[in-house]
Design a protein around this motif. Structure first.
Motif, short mmCIF file in Angstrom:
data_model
loop_
_atom_site.label_atom_id
_atom_site.label_comp_id
_atom_site.label_asym_id
_atom_site.label_seq_id
_atom_site.Cartn_x
_atom_site.Cartn_y
_atom_site.Cartn_z
N UNK A 43 0.85 -1.19 0.00
CA UNK A 43 0.00 0.00 0.00
C UNK A 43 0.88 1.23 0.00
N UNK A 44 0.41 2.28 -0.65
CA UNK A 44 1.09 3.57 -0.60
C UNK A 44 0.02 4.64 -0.50
N UNK A 45 0.15 5.47 0.50
CA UNK A 45 -0.74 6.62 0.64
C UNK A 45 0.07 7.85 0.26
N UNK A 46 -0.48 8.64 -0.65
CA UNK A 46 0.27 9.79 -1.14
C UNK A 46 -0.66 10.97 -1.39
N UNK A 47 -0.09 12.14 -1.29
CA UNK A 47 -0.78 13.37 -1.65
C UNK A 47 -0.36 13.67 -3.09
N UNK A 48 -1.36 13.86 -3.95
CA UNK A 48 -1.07 14.16 -5.36
C UNK A 48 -1.69 15.49 -5.73
N UNK A 49 -1.09 16.13 -6.73
CA UNK A 49 -1.66 17.39 -7.20
C UNK A 49 -2.72 17.12 -8.26
N UNK A 50 -3.24 18.18 -8.84
CA UNK A 50 -4.33 18.04 -9.83
C UNK A 50 -3.87 17.37 -11.13
N UNK A 51 -2.57 17.16 -11.30
CA UNK A 51 -2.05 16.48 -12.49
C UNK A 51 -1.69 15.02 -12.19
N UNK A 52 -1.96 14.60 -10.95
CA UNK A 52 -1.65 13.23 -10.57
C UNK A 52 -0.21 13.02 -10.15
N UNK A 53 0.55 14.09 -10.00
CA UNK A 53 1.95 13.98 -9.59
C UNK A 53 2.02 13.83 -8.08
N UNK A 54 2.82 12.87 -7.61
CA UNK A 54 2.97 12.63 -6.18
C UNK A 54 3.76 13.78 -5.58
N UNK A 55 3.17 14.41 -4.57
CA UNK A 55 3.83 15.53 -3.87
C UNK A 55 4.39 15.11 -2.53
#
Length: 127
Positions: free
Chosen positions: A34-46
Motif C-alpha cells: 500500500x502507498x498513501x500519497x498526496x497528489x496534485x491536480x495532475x496526478x503527480x505525487x507531492x
C-alpha cells in the motif's frame, strides 16, 4: 469468476485459473503493498504519507522434466489423447500433455498498473 471460491479476491487480482496455478494459488499469491500519497491536480505525487511494502508469495518447485515434456509434446502433435509420465519411485509428475489443448492466454486479464502509473480504478488493498 463469479463462483464463491473467487469471492475473497479483488477484481484486479491476478489469480491462477487452471492447473498448478489454480491448485497452489493461495501459496503463490502474495499480499499487496500500500502507498498513501498526496497528489496534485495532475496526478503527480507531492508527498508520500505511508508506505507498506508488498509481501511476495511463496515459490514452488515442479518436477517436470523439460526434455521429457518436449518429447511428450512432440508425440501428441496432431493427435488427441493424453500422456502422463511419472517417476515410479516417488510418484512425481515428469511430463503431462493433453490434447486438444487450449490457449490459457485467452483467459488472461489485464495486468495491474505499475507503481507511479495512473490506475483507472481505486481499490482497497489487503490489510
Amino acid at each position: 469468476m463469479d463462483s464463491p471460491e473467487f469471492a475473497k479476491y479483488n477484481p484486479a487480482d491476478v489469480i491462477g485459473k487452471f492447473g498448478i496455478e489454480r491448485e497452489y494459488n493461495d501459496q503463490l499469491m502474495g499480499v499487496d503493498g500500500q502507498r498513501q500519497a498526496v497528489v496534485d491536480n495532475r496526478g503527480q505525487v507531492r508527498q508520500v504519507i505511508g508506505d507498506k511494502p508488498a509481501i511476495a508469495g511463496k515459490d514452488i518447485q515442479l518436477t517436470i522434466d523439460l526434455d521429457l515434456q518436449a518429447v511428450a509434446e512432440l508425440a501428441m502433435d496432431g493427435r488427441q489423447g493424453a500422456v502422463v509420465a511419472l517417476d515410479p519411485r516417488t510418484g512425481e509428475v515428469l511430463a503431462m500433455v493433453s490434447r486438444p489443448a487450449f490457449d490459457p492466454n485467452k483467459f488472461a486479464v489485464a495486468s495491474r498498473p505499475r507503481i507511479g502509473e495512473k490506475s483507472p480504478i481505486i481499490r482497497a488493498s489487503h490489510a
